[in-house]
Design a protein around this motif. Structure first.
Motif, PDB file in Angstrom:
ATOM      1  N   GLU A 194      -0.969   7.999  -4.082  1.00 25.13           N
ATOM      2  CA  GLU A 194      -1.502   6.851  -3.344  1.00 25.13           C
ATOM      3  C   GLU A 194      -2.616   7.174  -2.358  1.00 25.13           C
ATOM      4  O   GLU A 194      -3.191   6.266  -1.763  1.00 25.13           O
ATOM      5  CB  GLU A 194      -0.357   6.151  -2.588  1.00 25.13           C
ATOM      6  CG  GLU A 194       0.660   5.528  -3.522  1.00 25.13           C
ATOM      7  CD  GLU A 194       1.889   4.923  -2.825  1.00 25.13           C
ATOM      8  OE1 GLU A 194       2.739   4.387  -3.528  1.00 25.13           O
ATOM      9  OE2 GLU A 194       1.970   5.006  -1.583  1.00 25.13           O
ATOM     10  N   TYR A 230      -6.178   8.163  -0.612  1.00 24.24           N
ATOM     11  CA  TYR A 230      -7.633   8.167  -0.804  1.00 24.24           C
ATOM     12  C   TYR A 230      -8.149   9.490  -0.254  1.00 24.24           C
ATOM     13  O   TYR A 230      -8.314   9.653   0.956  1.00 24.24           O
ATOM     14  CB  TYR A 230      -8.275   7.007  -0.058  1.00 24.24           C
ATOM     15  CG  TYR A 230      -8.091   5.680  -0.749  1.00 24.24           C
ATOM     16  CD1 TYR A 230      -9.013   5.230  -1.698  1.00 24.24           C
ATOM     17  CD2 TYR A 230      -6.987   4.876  -0.467  1.00 24.24           C
ATOM     18  CE1 TYR A 230      -8.842   4.021  -2.330  1.00 24.24           C
ATOM     19  CE2 TYR A 230      -6.812   3.662  -1.103  1.00 24.24           C
ATOM     20  CZ  TYR A 230      -7.744   3.241  -2.042  1.00 24.24           C
ATOM     21  OH  TYR A 230      -7.567   2.045  -2.676  1.00 24.24           O
ATOM     22  N   ARG A 289      -3.583   3.065   1.069  1.00 27.37           N
ATOM     23  CA  ARG A 289      -2.791   3.624  -0.031  1.00 27.37           C
ATOM     24  C   ARG A 289      -3.262   3.005  -1.329  1.00 27.37           C
ATOM     25  O   ARG A 289      -3.366   1.772  -1.437  1.00 27.37           O
ATOM     26  CB  ARG A 289      -1.293   3.324   0.148  1.00 27.37           C
ATOM     27  CG  ARG A 289      -0.702   3.945   1.394  1.00 27.37           C
ATOM     28  CD  ARG A 289       0.806   3.709   1.471  1.00 27.37           C
ATOM     29  NE  ARG A 289       1.302   4.073   2.788  1.00 27.37           N
ATOM     30  CZ  ARG A 289       2.558   3.911   3.196  1.00 27.37           C
ATOM     31  NH1 ARG A 289       3.457   3.386   2.367  1.00 27.37           N
ATOM     32  NH2 ARG A 289       2.921   4.270   4.409  1.00 27.37           N
ATOM     33  N   HIS A 290      -3.519   3.867  -2.307  1.00 21.59           N
ATOM     34  CA  HIS A 290      -3.995   3.358  -3.590  1.00 21.59           C
ATOM     35  C   HIS A 290      -2.795   2.922  -4.429  1.00 21.59           C
ATOM     36  O   HIS A 290      -2.305   3.653  -5.272  1.00 21.59           O
ATOM     37  CB  HIS A 290      -4.805   4.443  -4.305  1.00 21.59           C
ATOM     38  CG  HIS A 290      -5.558   3.910  -5.475  1.00 21.59           C
ATOM     39  ND1 HIS A 290      -5.027   3.904  -6.743  1.00 21.59           N
ATOM     40  CD2 HIS A 290      -6.771   3.328  -5.561  1.00 21.59           C
ATOM     41  CE1 HIS A 290      -5.906   3.360  -7.562  1.00 21.59           C
ATOM     42  NE2 HIS A 290      -6.959   2.998  -6.871  1.00 21.59           N
ATOM     43  N   GLU A 291      -2.317   1.688  -4.148  1.00 18.01           N
ATOM     44  CA  GLU A 291      -1.170   1.144  -4.865  1.00 18.01           C
ATOM     45  C   GLU A 291      -1.642   0.010  -5.761  1.00 18.01           C
ATOM     46  O   GLU A 291      -2.786  -0.416  -5.695  1.00 18.01           O
ATOM     47  CB  GLU A 291      -0.157   0.552  -3.876  1.00 18.01           C
ATOM     48  CG  GLU A 291       0.265   1.496  -2.789  1.00 18.01           C
ATOM     49  CD  GLU A 291       1.569   1.061  -2.150  1.00 18.01           C
ATOM     50  OE1 GLU A 291       2.542   0.882  -2.896  1.00 18.01           O
ATOM     51  OE2 GLU A 291       1.603   0.904  -0.917  1.00 18.01           O
ATOM     52  N   PRO A 299      -2.140  -3.518  -6.203  1.00 19.51           N
ATOM     53  CA  PRO A 299      -2.130  -4.609  -5.231  1.00 19.51           C
ATOM     54  C   PRO A 299      -1.303  -5.796  -5.740  1.00 19.51           C
ATOM     55  O   PRO A 299      -1.344  -6.129  -6.918  1.00 19.51           O
ATOM     56  CB  PRO A 299      -3.604  -5.007  -5.120  1.00 19.51           C
ATOM     57  CG  PRO A 299      -4.369  -3.879  -5.695  1.00 19.51           C
ATOM     58  CD  PRO A 299      -3.484  -3.262  -6.729  1.00 19.51           C
ATOM     59  N   TYR A 342      -0.966  -4.006  -0.338  1.00 20.14           N
ATOM     60  CA  TYR A 342      -2.418  -3.932  -0.386  1.00 20.14           C
ATOM     61  C   TYR A 342      -2.882  -2.489  -0.272  1.00 20.14           C
ATOM     62  O   TYR A 342      -2.097  -1.605   0.035  1.00 20.14           O
ATOM     63  CB  TYR A 342      -3.022  -4.784   0.747  1.00 20.14           C
ATOM     64  CG  TYR A 342      -2.395  -6.153   0.796  1.00 20.14           C
ATOM     65  CD1 TYR A 342      -2.687  -7.094  -0.193  1.00 20.14           C
ATOM     66  CD2 TYR A 342      -1.455  -6.490   1.768  1.00 20.14           C
ATOM     67  CE1 TYR A 342      -2.078  -8.338  -0.196  1.00 20.14           C
ATOM     68  CE2 TYR A 342      -0.836  -7.726   1.773  1.00 20.14           C
ATOM     69  CZ  TYR A 342      -1.151  -8.642   0.788  1.00 20.14           C
ATOM     70  OH  TYR A 342      -0.526  -9.866   0.775  1.00 20.14           O
ATOM     71  N   ARG A 343      -4.157  -2.264  -0.524  1.00 19.43           N
ATOM     72  CA  ARG A 343      -4.672  -0.890  -0.463  1.00 19.43           C
ATOM     73  C   ARG A 343      -5.155  -0.536   0.935  1.00 19.43           C
ATOM     74  O   ARG A 343      -5.089   0.605   1.341  1.00 19.43           O
ATOM     75  CB  ARG A 343      -5.772  -0.723  -1.509  1.00 19.43           C
ATOM     76  CG  ARG A 343      -5.166  -0.753  -2.899  1.00 19.43           C
ATOM     77  CD  ARG A 343      -6.165  -0.580  -3.999  1.00 19.43           C
ATOM     78  NE  ARG A 343      -5.455  -0.432  -5.267  1.00 19.43           N
ATOM     79  CZ  ARG A 343      -6.065  -0.318  -6.432  1.00 19.43           C
ATOM     80  NH1 ARG A 343      -7.387  -0.321  -6.498  1.00 19.43           N
ATOM     81  NH2 ARG A 343      -5.348  -0.186  -7.519  1.00 19.43           N
ATOM     82  N   GLN A 344      -5.685  -1.517   1.634  1.00 16.71           N
ATOM     83  CA  GLN A 344      -5.828  -1.347   3.084  1.00 16.71           C
ATOM     84  C   GLN A 344      -4.871  -2.349   3.707  1.00 16.71           C
ATOM     85  O   GLN A 344      -4.959  -3.554   3.440  1.00 16.71           O
ATOM     86  CB  GLN A 344      -7.254  -1.625   3.572  1.00 16.71           C
ATOM     87  CG  GLN A 344      -7.316  -1.565   5.098  1.00 16.71           C
ATOM     88  CD  GLN A 344      -8.718  -1.700   5.683  1.00 16.71           C
ATOM     89  OE1 GLN A 344      -9.700  -1.343   5.053  1.00 16.71           O
ATOM     90  NE2 GLN A 344      -8.792  -2.220   6.890  1.00 16.71           N
TER      91      GLN A 344
END
Ligand code: ATP
Ligand code: MG
Length: 422
Positions: free
Chosen positions: A56, A58, A103-105, A107, A112-114
């Motif tokens: 997850e 960045y 986190r690169h999940e 969405p 969310y990613r941010q």
């Protein structure tokens, strides 16, 4: 990654304000660590075999060839900063932060990613009084925001000794089903089997039903600490449920862990989560320091406030000043400034236009009153005050009396705001 648009930002600020006030009430001090840290920090704290670190983060290499990562959480940063600046040197620290995490999940609603987390960290207290105070803080915060649906789940991971014994037992049990486990869990089985308890895979979860239970491995000290926490919660009237499957998705937790969960947000029901992490400070280069804290998802909290139908203050415009002609425009600017000094929120018509157009703007602004100024009003030194929301009545008020008149007519807003602004 979301834009927080003007229609929502007042709600954000409201929640942020309540959070900051609650922090002061419990003696927490704000810390604002950077968004970017060395990748190593997260690998060492969160753990290599966790969802966050495995998939997850960045992460990128900067121009100096150094691997850096946008923070996926902030506990590691708080501890790093605490060690780096000597905040924990022969003393204790209560820290809080609020800000974006990355986190690169995949969405989806509530994920969310941010996203934004608020968190508190109590560094230097061995508990369980400190563990209990974390729950009092969370309960008060939810209460202040009118959120009723969240429930506290607690568990203990025991001491290092009992956790090691349990790890062996769990490993023994799960090894028999190695091929039936999901891919992540297969990979984690030998190095970090406790992580598997946190798996979201249904088949793996089903296998866990008959797995050995951590509760059967706890030693007297772990049981005593847990009982003491429960005594505190009972004393202050915080309801809780013991969930002995709760382990949390980060490696640094030791002893007590917890989550505040709701059934009002669908699949993303965890609003606030944390626990004790007595080993982390030392692991990150500091002197051994007991510590505990939690992180709370602001997006989920805001959604909950909305779902539960609580009223959220909006940014109110009290007065719109419409003026026509050079002299009236100058008078309007002067009156606006003196009204603002008195705590009234004023929108001044900018860019000219006829009265008809200006009054349309006044209506659209949401203002309660329009103050109307033309050459006649300037000559008489009195303004026309039109009630835009009530009976629509209009009155002539001298410039000198205008501030007092409006403050009387706007009983709550300006005075309360002026007081709040100190
Ligand atoms: P989950 O199991 O839902 O992925 P987590 O265990 O990864 O949660 P933590 O790392 O403990 O969550 O973060 C604490 C809180 O931050 C969560 O309870 C949640 O409210 C919020 N949170 C975590 N990840 C996200 C995200 N991607 N988007 C929005 N909020 C999040
Ligand atoms: Mg997660």
């Amino acid at each position: 990654m979301n834009d927080i648009l003007p229609g929502n930002s007042a709600a954000w600020r409201h929640v942020e304000r309540v959070i900051a006030d609650t922090c002061v009430a419990y003696g927490y001090q704000e810390i604002r660590p950077p968004l970017l840290e060395r990748t190593e920090l997260f690998k060492r704290s969160i753990g290599e075999q966790t969802d966050i670190v495995e998939k997850e983060m960045y992460t990128f290499v900067d121009n100096n060839g150094e691997s850096v990562t946008l923070r996926p959480e902030a506990t590691a940063s708080c501890v790093r900063a605490g060690v780096e600046h000597g905040l924990l040197h022969n003393r204790q620290a209560k820290l809080w932060y609020l800000g974006p995490m990355f986190r690169h999940e995949k969405p989806q609603k509530g994920r969310y990613r941010q996203f934004h987390q608020f968190g508190i960290e109590a560094l230097g207290w061995p508990g369980p009084d400190a563990d209990a105070e974390l729950q009092m803080f969370a309960a008060r915060l939810f209460d202040s925001l009118g959120v009723r649906s969240v429930k506290l789940e607690i568990n203990t991971l025991g001491s290092d000794g009992c956790r090691a014994a349990y790890r062996d037992a769990l490993h023994g049990y799960l090894s028999r089903y190695r091929n039936d486990l999901d891919e992540d869990s297969q990979r984690r089985l030998d190095r970090n089997p406790l992580r598997i308890l946190d798996s979201k895979d249904e088949k793996t979860r089903a296998l866990l039903t008959d797995a050995p239970r951590l509760a059967d491995f706890l030693d007297d000290d772990a049981v005593a600490r847990f009982d003491r926490l429960r005594a505190y919660l009972d004393t202050v009237g915080i309801e809780y449920h013991v969930n002995d499957r709760l382990v949390r998705g980060l490696d640094y937790y030791t002893s007590i862990v917890f989550e505040w969960v709701t059934d009002r947000l669908g699949a993303q029901g965890a609003v606030c989560a944390g626990g004790r992490y007595d080993g982390l400070v030392e692991q990150l280069g500091g002197r051994a320091t007991p510590a505990a804290g939690f992180a709370l998802g602001i997006e989920r909290l805001l959604e909950l406030v909305a779902v539960e139908g609580r009223e959220i203050p909006v940014d109110a415009c009290d007065v719109f000043i419409a003026s026509l002609g050079d002299a009236a425009e100058l008078a309007g600017a002067r009156l606006a400034e003196s009204l603002r000094s008195g705590g009234v929120n004023v929108l001044v018509n900018l860019g000219g236009g006829g009265f008809k157009k200006q009054l349309k703007r006044a209506d659209a602004s949401g203002a309660r009153f329009a103050v109307i100024l033309g050459d006649d009003e300037v000559a008489a030194q009195s303004a026309s005050v039109k009630d835009l929301r009530g009976d629509g009545g209009q009155a002539s008020v001298s410039f000198d009396d205008l501030a007092a008149h409006l403050r009387r007519a706007l009983p709550n807003a300006p005075a309360a705001r002026a007081a709040a602004n100190g």
